[in-house]
Design a protein around this motif. Structure first.
Motif, PDB file in Angstrom:
ATOM      1  N   GLN A   2       0.824  -1.202   0.000  1.00  0.00           N
ATOM      2  CA  GLN A   2       0.000   0.000   0.000  1.00  0.00           C
ATOM      3  C   GLN A   2       0.863   1.257   0.000  1.00  0.00           C
ATOM      4  O   GLN A   2       0.549   2.239  -0.693  1.00  0.00           O
ATOM      5  CB  GLN A   2      -0.938  -0.002   1.203  1.00  0.00           C
ATOM      6  CG  GLN A   2      -2.053  -1.028   1.108  1.00  0.00           C
ATOM      7  CD  GLN A   2      -2.890  -1.118   2.365  1.00  0.00           C
ATOM      8  OE1 GLN A   2      -2.919  -0.188   3.170  1.00  0.00           O
ATOM      9  NE2 GLN A   2      -3.572  -2.236   2.552  1.00  0.00           N
ATOM     10  N   GLU A   3       1.952   1.241   0.737  1.00  0.00           N
ATOM     11  CA  GLU A   3       2.852   2.394   0.773  1.00  0.00           C
ATOM     12  C   GLU A   3       3.451   2.657  -0.600  1.00  0.00           C
ATOM     13  O   GLU A   3       3.560   3.807  -1.043  1.00  0.00           O
ATOM     14  CB  GLU A   3       3.964   2.161   1.800  1.00  0.00           C
ATOM     15  CG  GLU A   3       3.497   2.215   3.250  1.00  0.00           C
ATOM     16  CD  GLU A   3       4.615   1.862   4.211  1.00  0.00           C
ATOM     17  OE1 GLU A   3       5.759   1.640   3.752  1.00  0.00           O
ATOM     18  OE2 GLU A   3       4.348   1.787   5.427  1.00  0.00           O
ATOM     19  N   LEU A   4       3.822   1.577  -1.292  1.00  0.00           N
ATOM     20  CA  LEU A   4       4.397   1.712  -2.627  1.00  0.00           C
ATOM     21  C   LEU A   4       3.386   2.298  -3.602  1.00  0.00           C
ATOM     22  O   LEU A   4       3.693   3.215  -4.374  1.00  0.00           O
ATOM     23  CB  LEU A   4       4.872   0.344  -3.123  1.00  0.00           C
ATOM     24  CG  LEU A   4       5.460   0.298  -4.541  1.00  0.00           C
ATOM     25  CD1 LEU A   4       6.731   1.136  -4.618  1.00  0.00           C
ATOM     26  CD2 LEU A   4       5.756  -1.142  -4.948  1.00  0.00           C
ATOM     27  N   VAL A   5       2.161   1.784  -3.570  1.00  0.00           N
ATOM     28  CA  VAL A   5       1.114   2.287  -4.458  1.00  0.00           C
ATOM     29  C   VAL A   5       0.767   3.732  -4.113  1.00  0.00           C
ATOM     30  O   VAL A   5       0.602   4.575  -5.006  1.00  0.00           O
ATOM     31  CB  VAL A   5      -0.143   1.396  -4.369  1.00  0.00           C
ATOM     32  CG1 VAL A   5      -1.291   2.010  -5.169  1.00  0.00           C
ATOM     33  CG2 VAL A   5       0.162  -0.009  -4.872  1.00  0.00           C
ATOM     34  N   ALA A   6       0.661   4.042  -2.821  1.00  0.00           N
ATOM     35  CA  ALA A   6       0.313   5.396  -2.388  1.00  0.00           C
ATOM     36  C   ALA A   6       1.330   6.421  -2.886  1.00  0.00           C
ATOM     37  O   ALA A   6       0.966   7.534  -3.291  1.00  0.00           O
ATOM     38  CB  ALA A   6       0.213   5.447  -0.868  1.00  0.00           C
TER      39      ALA A   6
END
Length: 253
Positions: free
Chosen positions: A208-212
């Motif tokens: 999620q951090e990567l996508v965000a």
């Protein structure tokens, strides 16, 4: 309860978790009587019980939406219980991710059948009642993956097919007062995306951090944020909107 859906009956498939559960809860909170449909009857009942405990009206129905006869029986049960069917949200779906050269025919077929053919079954069964009532709202869940996504040739093809299905049904059913639209979410924090993270050797949080970091809003979506858009398209606020696919992806390109 009173609200936009106080006189409406809705069917939501894949409604025991994630976007489906959030959508069923949102429609019920605004007054709809909701059929919570899922492959697992126990999980359907649990999700429906949570809605009724919150003051809404819901029943849980177990149904394999890839089985046309089962879908017809499910829709008939809803109409027998509530007397009508006004809203259909086709949310049920699975992933079986793999790169093309490793993807099996079983992985291809299972995703196409569950994510696309099931919508055909549900729309066909629901329209009999909607056409008779000269009213209906159908909302189909597509995905940003319809534009292409590495490792998801089956899922991308199915979700692109959903958009074609949606546009065509809008043309065919419009004369009967039925609108048909699709919502195409980007990354949503659900069990399905957590499984995708695991597939690529990451955790849900790190994924999620990567996508965000690659999303203009700098975060991923929550199921309720998709449910609110589905609710709009299922409401009379969207009475002149049909044949559209609305991307809900935080501005990602």
């Amino acid at each position: 309860m009173t609200g936009r859906f106080s006189d409406r009956v809705a069917v939501v498939t894949g409604a025991a978790q994630g976007i489906g559960a959030a959508t069923a809860a949102r429609l019920a909170a605004e007054g709809a009587r909701v059929a919570v449909v899922d492959l697992d009857p126990g999980r359907s009942k649990t999700a429906a019980d949570e809605i009724t405990a919150a003051g809404g009206a819901a029943i849980g129905i177990g149904c394999d939406v890839t089985d046309a006869d089962a879908v017809t029986a499910m829709v008939d049960e809803v109409v027998q219980t509530y007397g009508q069917l006004d809203i259909l949200v086709n949310n049920a779906g699975i992933t079986r991710d793999n790169l093309l050269f490793k993807m099996s025919v079983a992985e291809w077929n299972s995703v196409l059948t569950t994510n696309l053919t099931s919508m055909f079954h549900c729309c066909q069964a629901a329209q009999r009642h909607m056409v008779a009532g000269r009213y209906g709202r159908i909302v189909n869940l597509s995905s940003r993956s319809a534009l292409g996504n590495r490792g998801q040739v089956n899922y991308a093809a199915a979700k692109a097919g959903v958009q074609g299905l949606t546009a065509t049904l809008a043309i065919e059913l419009g004369p009967f007062g039925i609108t048909v639209n699709a919502v195409a979410p980007g990354y949503v924090a659900t069990a399905m995306t957590a499984a995708t993270a695991e597939r690529v050797g990451s955790s849900a949080e790190k994924h999620q951090e990567l996508v965000a970091a690659q999303t203009p809003l700098r975060r991923v979506a929550q199921p309720g944020e998709i449910a609110s858009v589905v609710a709009f398209l299922a409401s009379d606020d969207a009475s002149y909107v049909t044949g559209q696919t609305l991307y809900v992806n935080g501005g990602a390109r």
